[in-house]
Design a protein around this motif. Structure first.
Motif, short mmCIF file in Angstrom:
data_model
loop_
_atom_site.label_atom_id
_atom_site.label_comp_id
_atom_site.label_asym_id
_atom_site.label_seq_id
_atom_site.Cartn_x
_atom_site.Cartn_y
_atom_site.Cartn_z
N ASP A 325 0.72 -1.19 -0.11
CA ASP A 325 -0.05 -0.14 -0.14
C ASP A 325 0.82 1.42 -0.11
N GLN A 326 0.66 2.29 -0.85
CA GLN A 326 1.45 3.32 -1.17
C GLN A 326 1.44 4.09 -0.06
N ASP A 327 0.43 4.04 0.76
CA ASP A 327 0.43 4.95 1.84
C ASP A 327 0.80 4.32 3.26
N ASP A 328 1.70 3.42 3.17
CA ASP A 328 2.23 2.91 4.20
C ASP A 328 3.15 3.63 5.04
N VAL A 329 2.86 4.00 6.17
CA VAL A 329 3.77 4.85 6.98
C VAL A 329 4.72 4.19 8.09
N LEU A 330 4.45 2.89 8.14
CA LEU A 330 5.22 2.03 9.10
C LEU A 330 6.70 1.57 8.52
N VAL A 331 6.34 0.80 7.27
CA VAL A 331 7.45 0.14 6.55
C VAL A 331 7.63 0.93 5.31
N ASP A 332 8.75 1.58 4.93
CA ASP A 332 9.08 2.26 3.84
C ASP A 332 8.64 1.52 2.59
N PRO A 333 7.83 1.98 1.76
CA PRO A 333 7.51 1.24 0.33
C PRO A 333 8.68 1.43 -0.55
N ALA A 334 9.51 2.20 -0.55
CA ALA A 334 10.50 2.55 -1.42
C ALA A 334 11.53 1.28 -1.73
N PRO A 335 11.82 0.43 -0.56
CA PRO A 335 12.69 -0.69 -0.86
C PRO A 335 12.01 -1.78 -1.56
N THR A 336 10.60 -1.84 -1.14
CA THR A 336 9.86 -2.78 -1.91
C THR A 336 9.64 -2.73 -3.24
N ARG A 337 9.49 -1.51 -3.59
CA ARG A 337 9.23 -0.84 -4.99
C ARG A 337 10.45 -1.29 -5.87
N LEU A 338 11.80 -1.09 -5.21
CA LEU A 338 12.88 -1.20 -5.91
C LEU A 338 13.42 -2.78 -6.04
N PHE A 339 12.85 -3.57 -5.00
CA PHE A 339 12.87 -4.97 -5.00
C PHE A 339 12.41 -5.58 -6.34
N ALA A 340 11.03 -5.01 -6.52
CA ALA A 340 10.24 -5.58 -7.54
C ALA A 340 10.94 -5.10 -8.82
N ARG A 341 11.48 -3.70 -9.11
CA ARG A 341 12.00 -3.28 -10.09
C ARG A 341 13.12 -4.01 -10.70
N LEU A 342 13.83 -4.67 -9.51
CA LEU A 342 15.22 -5.07 -10.14
C LEU A 342 15.11 -6.64 -10.44
N ARG A 343 14.01 -7.29 -10.00
CA ARG A 343 13.43 -8.54 -10.47
C ARG A 343 12.25 -8.60 -11.33
N HIS A 357 -0.42 0.31 6.41
CA HIS A 357 0.44 -0.97 6.54
C HIS A 357 -0.13 -2.41 6.72
N THR A 358 -0.01 -3.12 5.67
CA THR A 358 -0.79 -4.81 5.76
C THR A 358 -2.18 -4.44 5.47
N ARG A 359 -2.67 -3.41 4.69
CA ARG A 359 -4.26 -3.17 4.51
C ARG A 359 -4.63 -3.27 3.20
N SER A 360 -3.73 -3.89 2.49
CA SER A 360 -4.20 -3.96 0.76
C SER A 360 -5.51 -4.83 0.81
N TRP A 361 -5.70 -5.91 1.55
CA TRP A 361 -6.84 -6.52 1.61
C TRP A 361 -7.96 -5.55 2.22
N ASN A 362 -7.74 -5.02 2.95
CA ASN A 362 -8.85 -3.94 3.65
C ASN A 362 -9.22 -2.85 2.58
N VAL A 363 -8.41 -2.44 1.83
CA VAL A 363 -8.63 -1.55 0.72
C VAL A 363 -9.65 -2.10 -0.18
N ASP A 364 -9.34 -3.27 -0.67
CA ASP A 364 -9.90 -3.92 -1.86
C ASP A 364 -9.84 -5.58 -1.59
N PRO A 365 -10.80 -5.78 -1.01
CA PRO A 365 -10.57 -7.52 -0.66
C PRO A 365 -10.86 -8.32 -2.17
#
Length: 382
Positions: A325-343, A357-365
């Motif tokens: 979730d791009q509005d995660d303020v507990l775990v920085d989203p930037a490293p995850t985006r980089l992780f995905a972009r590299l592989r 944080h960990t609410r992607s299911w909650n946003v759109d089950p």
């Protein structure tokens, strides 16, 4: 987009204990409350402690509950409302003013809700066990862990590949309840585990979380247990710090040879970036945040650099689905985006917005479950 660079060396040998403590002595130059926040921050990261209840129930009329206004209470996604003796599922935000937020109560599943109670919100919406909350039969089993027996739920299935579900830091097995119906519909046996320092599981000697640096051993034990019960291989499913433990399992455990695929939900892939993000949100001066990170390293006995999974993304060998979730303020989203972009050959990134944080299911089950099912159909045996 690039990951924010590390602001100081992270080698424990290069920065011995007295240096980290000495730099924290800069507290003499800043207000006492700020210095205390630095030490509190370091302790909050690692200490395994009972759930806290930071919210106040200001009113409840049987359908609507009034809570104090925070970023979380304003977030218009489904939540669990927890209090020391109860649980309720919350629906939409009805109204809000400068101090309070009124939300609809969908169901009280346990206890009595009344004004004056201390409460907390949880993205793990459901309460209880797989049967009581989701109508799924299951067995209570025990995984032999390095520190002792680890309680787990086993939801049976017909596939030879098992899913092992690993909750996040300070969470519980309830985190997996959102995904279990999708996994069960696909016929995937699912082992929902506990690990060291969980309620009902053995404590580590220091009673501290190690940010995945030791918790991976309990994930590896779960893989061994699944294999002993007939699993041909496994799919690891980790939320937040459970994602960090999952990735450490892939890097460290011989049992990684039996991992077929990985699912991650807002994973903590770079603790340095995440802890600096949290330091900024707490208005900690950069030197105190740096000192707190060095103290974290001293306490867990490894460097945060070694726990940076993005640095090791080149060794990833299995298909990986990542929810973010791009509005995660507990775990920085930037490293995850980089992780995905590299592989891009192995990693599929699914982003949501407006949850946290960990609410992607909650946003759109529906979208979450469809993406999860599509990925698992492609990687799991029929």
């Amino acid at each position: 987009m690039t990951v924010e660079p590390v602001v100081a060396p992270t080698s424990i040998r290069r920065w011995p204990r007295f240096t980290a403590y000495g730099l924290a002595g800069l507290a003499l130059l800043v207000p006492t409350s700020t210095a205390s926040a630095g030490w509190y921050f370091a302790n909050q990261v690692l200490d395994a402690r009972p759930r806290e209840y930071p919210l106040e129930v200001r009113g409840f009329d049987g359908e609507l509950v009034t809570l104090n206004r925070t970023e979380d209470t304003l977030c218009d996604v489904p939540y669990a409302l927890l209090w020391p003796t109860g649980h309720a599922r919350l629906g939409s935000v009805v109204r809000a003013d400068r101090t309070g937020v009124v939300r609809r109560v969908e169901e009280i599943t346990r206890g009595t809700l009344q004004a004056g109670a201390r409460a907390a919100l949880s993205s793990a919406v459901f309460d209880g066990d797989p049967l009581t909350s989701r109508g799924l039969n299951f067995d209570e089993v025990t995984v032999p862990g390095e520190l002792g027996p680890l309680p787990a739920w086993l939801v049976p299935g017909t596939s030879s590949a098992w899913v092992i579900a690993v909750h996040g830091r300070g969470g519980s097995r309830a985190e997996a309840l959102r995904a279990l119906p999708t996994l069960a519909e696909l016929g995937l046996p699912t082992l929902v585990i506990t690990y060291r320092n969980d309620e009902g599981a053995p404590s580590s000697a220091d009673r501290r979380y190690h940010l995945g640096a030791t918790e991976w051993r309990d994930v590896a034990a779960a893989v061994s247990y699944a294999r002993s019960q007939g699993a041909s291989d496994v799919i690891l499913f980790g939320w937040s710090m459970g994602g960090a433990a999952t990735m450490m399992t892939l890097r460290q455990a011989p049992e990684a040879a039996f991992v077929r695929a990985v699912v991650l939900d807002c994973p903590a892939l770079d603790w340095s970036a995440t802890l600096r993000l949290n330091g900024r949100r707490r208005n900690l001066p950069a030197p105190l945040t740096w000192a707190a990170l060095r103290l974290v390293e001293q306490r867990i006995g490894t460097t945060l650099t070694d726990l940076n999974q993005v640095r090791h993304v080149g060794s990833l060998r299995v298909p990986t689905l990542v929810f973010l979730d791009q509005d995660d303020v507990l775990v920085d989203p930037a490293p995850t985006r980089l992780f995905a972009r590299l592989r891009p050959d192995l990693v599929r990134l699914v982003e949501t917005a407006g949850g946290g944080h960990t609410r992607s299911w909650n946003v759109d089950p529906a979208r979450y479950e469809a993406e999860l099912a599509s990925f698992l159909r492609a990687v799991a045996p029929g």
